[in-house]
Design a protein around this motif. Structure first.
Motif, PDB file in Angstrom:
ATOM      1  N   GLY A  36       1.080  -1.053  -0.032  1.00  0.00           N
ATOM      2  CA  GLY A  36      -0.114   0.083   0.081  1.00  0.00           C
ATOM      3  C   GLY A  36       0.862   1.263  -0.073  1.00  0.00           C
ATOM      4  N   TYR A  37       1.956   1.313  -0.477  1.00  0.00           N
ATOM      5  CA  TYR A  37       2.906   2.173  -0.362  1.00  0.00           C
ATOM      6  C   TYR A  37       2.829   3.213  -1.571  1.00  0.00           C
ATOM      7  CZ  TYR A  37       4.817   0.844   4.122  1.00  0.00           C
ATOM      8  OH  TYR A  37       5.048   0.600   5.399  1.00  0.00           O
ATOM      9  N   ARG A  38       3.064   4.382  -1.518  1.00  0.00           N
ATOM     10  CA  ARG A  38       2.642   5.271  -2.733  1.00  0.00           C
ATOM     11  C   ARG A  38       3.885   6.226  -3.083  1.00  0.00           C
ATOM     12  NH1 ARG A  38       1.685  10.758  -1.702  1.00  0.00           N
ATOM     13  NH2 ARG A  38       0.632  12.052  -3.604  1.00  0.00           N
ATOM     14  N   LEU A  39       4.169   6.513  -4.208  1.00  0.00           N
ATOM     15  CA  LEU A  39       5.291   7.302  -4.945  1.00  0.00           C
ATOM     16  C   LEU A  39       4.492   8.422  -5.279  1.00  0.00           C
ATOM     17  CD1 LEU A  39       8.203   8.027  -5.590  1.00  0.00           C
ATOM     18  CD2 LEU A  39       7.576   7.212  -7.992  1.00  0.00           C
ATOM     19  N   ASP A  93       1.739  12.905   3.683  1.00  0.00           N
ATOM     20  CA  ASP A  93       2.056  12.409   5.154  1.00  0.00           C
ATOM     21  C   ASP A  93       1.816  13.361   6.023  1.00  0.00           C
ATOM     22  OD1 ASP A  93       2.705  10.108   3.605  1.00  0.00           O
ATOM     23  OD2 ASP A  93       4.752  10.602   3.285  1.00  0.00           O
ATOM     24  N   ARG A  94       2.229  14.695   5.896  1.00  0.00           N
ATOM     25  CA  ARG A  94       2.169  15.605   7.011  1.00  0.00           C
ATOM     26  C   ARG A  94       0.589  15.935   7.207  1.00  0.00           C
ATOM     27  NH1 ARG A  94       6.521  18.190   4.257  1.00  0.00           N
ATOM     28  NH2 ARG A  94       5.230  19.223   3.069  1.00  0.00           N
ATOM     29  N   THR A  95      -0.188  15.596   6.319  1.00  0.00           N
ATOM     30  CA  THR A  95      -1.668  16.001   6.591  1.00  0.00           C
ATOM     31  C   THR A  95      -2.188  14.975   7.483  1.00  0.00           C
ATOM     32  OG1 THR A  95      -1.902  17.592   4.500  1.00  0.00           O
ATOM     33  CG2 THR A  95      -3.806  16.507   5.447  1.00  0.00           C
ATOM     34  N   LEU A  96      -2.032  13.774   6.973  1.00  0.00           N
ATOM     35  CA  LEU A  96      -2.512  12.525   7.609  1.00  0.00           C
ATOM     36  C   LEU A  96      -1.755  12.319   9.163  1.00  0.00           C
ATOM     37  CD1 LEU A  96      -2.059   9.933   4.697  1.00  0.00           C
ATOM     38  CD2 LEU A  96      -4.174  10.908   5.739  1.00  0.00           C
ATOM     39  N   ALA A  97      -0.815  13.189   9.415  1.00  0.00           N
ATOM     40  CA  ALA A  97      -0.123  13.096  10.679  1.00  0.00           C
ATOM     41  C   ALA A  97      -1.125  13.784  11.570  1.00  0.00           C
ATOM     42  CB  ALA A  97       1.146  13.245  10.630  1.00  0.00           C
ATOM     43  N   THR A  98      -1.700  14.860  10.976  1.00  0.00           N
ATOM     44  CA  THR A  98      -2.337  15.907  11.865  1.00  0.00           C
ATOM     45  C   THR A  98      -3.830  15.624  12.073  1.00  0.00           C
ATOM     46  OG1 THR A  98      -2.683  17.427   9.933  1.00  0.00           O
ATOM     47  CG2 THR A  98      -0.738  17.579  11.206  1.00  0.00           C
ATOM     48  N   LEU A  99      -4.417  14.738  11.157  1.00  0.00           N
ATOM     49  CA  LEU A  99      -5.690  14.499  11.003  1.00  0.00           C
ATOM     50  C   LEU A  99      -6.284  13.508  12.122  1.00  0.00           C
ATOM     51  CD1 LEU A  99      -6.543  14.397   7.266  1.00  0.00           C
ATOM     52  CD2 LEU A  99      -7.317  16.453   8.804  1.00  0.00           C
ATOM     53  N   GLN A 100      -7.235  13.956  12.853  1.00  0.00           N
ATOM     54  CA  GLN A 100      -7.693  13.015  13.857  1.00  0.00           C
ATOM     55  C   GLN A 100      -9.248  13.150  13.832  1.00  0.00           C
ATOM     56  OE1 GLN A 100      -6.143  11.162  15.644  1.00  0.00           O
ATOM     57  NE2 GLN A 100      -4.054  11.744  15.163  1.00  0.00           N
ATOM     58  N   PRO A 101     -10.203  11.920  13.613  1.00  0.00           N
ATOM     59  CA  PRO A 101      -9.290  10.770  13.512  1.00  0.00           C
ATOM     60  C   PRO A 101      -8.643  10.896  11.918  1.00  0.00           C
ATOM     61  CG  PRO A 101     -11.703  10.636  13.337  1.00  0.00           C
ATOM     62  CD  PRO A 101     -11.479  12.200  13.833  1.00  0.00           C
ATOM     63  N   HIS A 118       9.757   7.392   6.582  1.00  0.00           N
ATOM     64  CA  HIS A 118       8.401   8.436   7.023  1.00  0.00           C
ATOM     65  C   HIS A 118       7.351   7.959   6.381  1.00  0.00           C
ATOM     66  CE1 HIS A 118       9.428  10.087   3.042  1.00  0.00           C
ATOM     67  NE2 HIS A 118      10.510   9.965   3.325  1.00  0.00           N
ATOM     68  N   ASP A 119       7.260   7.030   5.210  1.00  0.00           N
ATOM     69  CA  ASP A 119       6.344   6.789   4.523  1.00  0.00           C
ATOM     70  C   ASP A 119       5.135   6.144   5.319  1.00  0.00           C
ATOM     71  OD1 ASP A 119       7.528   7.648   2.267  1.00  0.00           O
ATOM     72  OD2 ASP A 119       8.463   5.882   1.638  1.00  0.00           O
TER      73      ASP A 119
END
Length: 212
Positions: free
Chosen positions: A154-157, A165-173, A195-196
């Motif tokens: 499921g990894y993306r280029l 990646d930065r956005t997903l780290a901040t979105l809750q849930p 970091h992926d």
């Protein structure tokens, strides 16, 4: 794998796919089938660039389906000339389902999502990509992400900016993430970096790639 050269080659190949329109039609169908049964009411997507697959027609049909389903079950379901009036109403304002497009936060280099519908006011962001202008901020529970390439697990280029990646780290849930791409983007030897963040699912013009 050299990401820079791989990214450049894949974008060039995608732009020159002789059957890109046919592939897009197939992926539209895959998307619509995949969405059947999902309970999400707020979905984030993207404005396609550089030959990317356009997810917006399928999502607009998804948004529209909620209205048509409600009307067909209603005792006051439109008939005859009333359907013409329905067609002129804003599906976006009537539907319980919302579609969001990303807006770049220049300070934190993350993305927020603002409501989109066909014909809504648009303006270009700092990168020249159209974004909704003055529409409401929404928080997606499902996020369709464009893939330049994709590999096992499921990894993306992407494009190398790290915005998702930065956005997903901040979105809750954290929203469910689904990558979209054509079959030419498959990278069997792709190895993720520390970091992926893996996507929850991957779809291409052949169907579901991940999870297997």
């Amino acid at each position: 794998m050299d990401k820079l050269s791989t990214r450049k080659a894949l974008i060039e190949e995608r732009l020159n796919l002789p059957d890109r329109l046919q592939r897009a039609d197939l992926l539209q169908r895959v998307m619509r089938i995949w969405l059947v049964g999902r309970t999400d009411t707020v979905i984030g997507a993207y404005w396609p660039i550089k030959g990317e697959f356009d997810p917006l027609p399928a999502l607009y049909r998804w948004q529209e389906d909620a209205i048509l389903s409600e009307d067909s079950q209603s005792k006051n379901a439109p008939a005859g000339e009333s359907w013409a009036q329905l067609a002129t109403e804003s599906i976006a304002s009537r539907s319980p389902r919302k579609i969001g497009l990303p807006v770049v936060d220049k300070v934190h280099k993350t993305l927020t999502f603002h409501a989109w519908y066909p014909g809504c006011p648009m303006e270009e962001d700092a990168y020249g990509i159209p974004k909704p202008k003055g529409t409401e901020l929404i928080v997606p529970t499902l996020l369709f992400v464009p893939c330049v390439g994709y590999g096992p697990g499921g990894y993306r280029l992407g494009y190398g900016g790290g915005f998702y990646d930065r956005t997903l780290a901040t979105l809750q849930p954290r929203p469910v993430t689904v990558g979209l791409g054509y079959t030419n983007g498959w990278l069997p030897d792709m190895e993720p970096e520390a970091h992926d963040i893996p996507l929850d699912a991957l779809l291409n013009d052949n169907g579901v790639v991940w999870p297997v």
